[in-house]
Design an enzyme around this catalytic site. Structure first.
Site, mmCIF file in Angstrom:
data_model
loop_
_atom_site.group_PDB
_atom_site.id
_atom_site.type_symbol
_atom_site.label_atom_id
_atom_site.label_comp_id
_atom_site.label_asym_id
_atom_site.label_seq_id
_atom_site.Cartn_x
_atom_site.Cartn_y
_atom_site.Cartn_z
ATOM 1 N N TRP A 115 -7.198 -8.584 -4.670
ATOM 2 C CA TRP A 115 -6.492 -7.455 -5.266
ATOM 3 C C TRP A 115 -5.734 -7.871 -6.518
ATOM 4 O O TRP A 115 -5.678 -7.120 -7.498
ATOM 5 C CB TRP A 115 -5.592 -6.784 -4.237
ATOM 6 C CG TRP A 115 -6.396 -6.155 -3.149
ATOM 7 C CD1 TRP A 115 -6.488 -6.537 -1.844
ATOM 8 C CD2 TRP A 115 -7.294 -5.047 -3.303
ATOM 9 N NE1 TRP A 115 -7.378 -5.736 -1.176
ATOM 10 C CE2 TRP A 115 -7.887 -4.813 -2.035
ATOM 11 C CE3 TRP A 115 -7.653 -4.236 -4.374
ATOM 12 C CZ2 TRP A 115 -8.815 -3.799 -1.824
ATOM 13 C CZ3 TRP A 115 -8.571 -3.213 -4.161
ATOM 14 C CH2 TRP A 115 -9.141 -3.007 -2.900
ATOM 15 N N ASP A 165 2.465 -5.488 -6.308
ATOM 16 C CA ASP A 165 1.660 -4.627 -5.445
ATOM 17 C C ASP A 165 2.029 -4.998 -4.013
ATOM 18 O O ASP A 165 1.747 -6.104 -3.552
ATOM 19 C CB ASP A 165 0.174 -4.894 -5.711
ATOM 20 C CG ASP A 165 -0.758 -4.140 -4.773
ATOM 21 O OD1 ASP A 165 -0.275 -3.434 -3.869
ATOM 22 O OD2 ASP A 165 -1.986 -4.274 -4.948
ATOM 23 N N LYS A 169 -1.596 1.593 4.737
ATOM 24 C CA LYS A 169 -1.500 0.397 5.574
ATOM 25 C C LYS A 169 -0.369 0.536 6.594
ATOM 26 O O LYS A 169 -0.565 0.356 7.783
ATOM 27 C CB LYS A 169 -1.224 -0.840 4.707
ATOM 28 C CG LYS A 169 -2.057 -0.958 3.446
ATOM 29 C CD LYS A 169 -3.504 -1.290 3.718
ATOM 30 C CE LYS A 169 -4.257 -1.574 2.435
ATOM 31 N NZ LYS A 169 -5.661 -1.914 2.671
#
Length: 435
Positions: A174, A246, A270
């Site tokens: 990511w 992030d 999540k």
């Protein structure tokens, strides 16, 4: 193992639904709920005429058949990386409010996003999130769409000019994706990458050579795929002192000092809600300098000035996030949540480490994620069988990400300790049978 599962509090939603539903036949939608009261009360009647008797058909559609018996089984332990498990009490509360939200006469899904009902929902969600993370007043909280991936572009567009240098620490897939997207809008540079070591560590901050002229330093606080997590955060050495993170897969899993960051962003799916909501926490003095090419939907100024209501937001998703925030506060806040998460993770990692190599976690022990636990089997040919047998025991989504293989257990806030206990019991049994 099945008997142990039955004794856990991890109960079926249908069985624990509000008692008012208990007397209702278990159909997908009660017949009376589909029509206004007047129509629902209609019954077949006979009209007598001189020539014949005509039977008038009931205008209601036939009731759907009862749910099959298979639908009445226990809920599984869902180890998916996202969308992921949600707290059962949150799901049940949403279920009880689905048809008629708190006497409003409508579902949250039907509300105008500019009406007083939804205004109260989004305002309370923001207020509770501010309480959870102790967000200072000089930060804006935005409820957006497009996932964290959209923020890979929005952040450089809002914080940089095309000629500004920006530093990226890449500790997994990511972080790498964020860097590649940023290259389109600024002079992004990777100042450290763990790719050569298959993203299994996080660097000592002293070994990261930052550009003093960089606009910001970007990190991914927890790499969902590779299972590495920052336990503390680097101090940016750029002139603005800006750190951007992030936090999608460890958002609200532990306390965070928001004041150390210029921007925190996270996809909700999540830890704090369903997919479709992206949360951005941004220092207010960073808002209002977007590049001219910035699409209106990516401009933080537009969203901040309109309190996240510039266009129709993901209303039901924000409502669900709000219920999760309430639940986290009721648990005692993020310090208590972190204690529970550490206990679950320690149990799982200990089982892996004590397996004498039968199970292996490739991540350096000091940076192992509390949220996403990747592991492999010494005998890789057994991995498919492991996943298959686990699914039979109602433990699902344990297959590792397609880019790395193996297994991955995502044990977010809403995964109960009972789920991890059942998983490690299965792992020990599987090892005993296959070692």
């Amino acid at each position: 193992m099945a008997a142990a599962a039955a004794a856990t509090p991890h109960s079926l939603l249908l069985k624990t639904a509000p008692s008012t539903a208990a007397a209702t036949p278990r159909t997908a939608f009660p017949a009376a709920a589909r029509l206004p009261p007047a129509a629902a009360a209609l019954k077949p009647v006979s009209i007598k005429c001189a020539a014949a008797t005509t039977h008038v058909q009931d205008p209601r559609p036939p009731s759907p058949p009862p749910l099959p018996a298979a639908a009445a089984q226990e809920r599984v332990f869902n180890f998916a990386a996202g969308p992921a498990v949600l707290p059962e009490n949150v799901l049940l509360k949403a279920q009880s409010e689905l048809y008629n939200w708190r006497g409003s006469g409508m579902s949250v899904m039907e509300m105008s996003h500019r009406g007083k009902e939804f205004s109260s929902i989004i305002q309370k969600a923001e207020s509770d999130l501010r309480s959870l993370l102790e967000i200072p007043p000089e930060y804006a909280v935005l409820f957006l769409q497009g996932g964290a991936t959209t923020q890979f572009a929005a952040i450089p567009l809002n914080l940089c000019t095309p000629d500004d240098p920006v530093d990226y620490v890449v500790t997994g897939s990511w972080g790498d994706k964020a860097f590649k997207e940023a290259q389109k809008y600024c002079k992004a540079k990777v100042v450290w990458s763990g790719k050569a070591e298959k993203y299994t560590k996080i660097p000592s901050f002293d070994e990261v050579e930052q550009d003093p002229d960089a606009k910001f330093l970007h990190i991914c606080a927890n790499e969902t795929i590779h299972g590495v997590e920052f336990k503390n955060y680097p101090v940016p050495k750029n002139k603005g002192g800006l750190l951007v993170a992030d936090m999608s897969s460890n958002f609200c899993s532990k306390p965070v000092d928001v004041s150390k960051f210029g921007v925190i962003y996270a996809g909700a799916q999540k830890n704090v809600g369903p997919s479709g909501v992206t949360i951005v926490i941004v220092r207010k003095d960073l808002i209002g300098n977007a590049q001219g090419i910035t699409p209106v939907m990516l401009d933080y100024k537009i969203h901040a000035e309109n309190a996240s209501l510039y266009n129709t937001p993901p209303c039901f998703g924000i409502y669900m996030c709000g219920l999760v925030f309430e639940d986290l506060l009721e648990q005692g806040g993020l310090k208590e949540v972190e204690k529970k998460n550490k206990k679950k993770a320690e149990l799982l990692y200990r089982t892996i480490d004590e397996s004498k190599g039968f199970y292996r976690c490739p991540v350096e022990a000091s940076v192992r994620s509390l949220m996403n636990v990747p592991f492999t089997l010494e005998k890789s040919e057994l991995e498919a069988e492991f996943i298959k047998e686990a699914a039979k025991e109602k433990m699902v989504q344990l297959k590792g990400h397609r880019s790395v293989g193996g297994m991955r257990a995502s044990i977010y806030n809403a995964m109960p300790l009972a789920g991890v206990e059942k998983l490690v019991a299965f792992m020990r049994d599987f090892q005993a049978r296959h070692a």
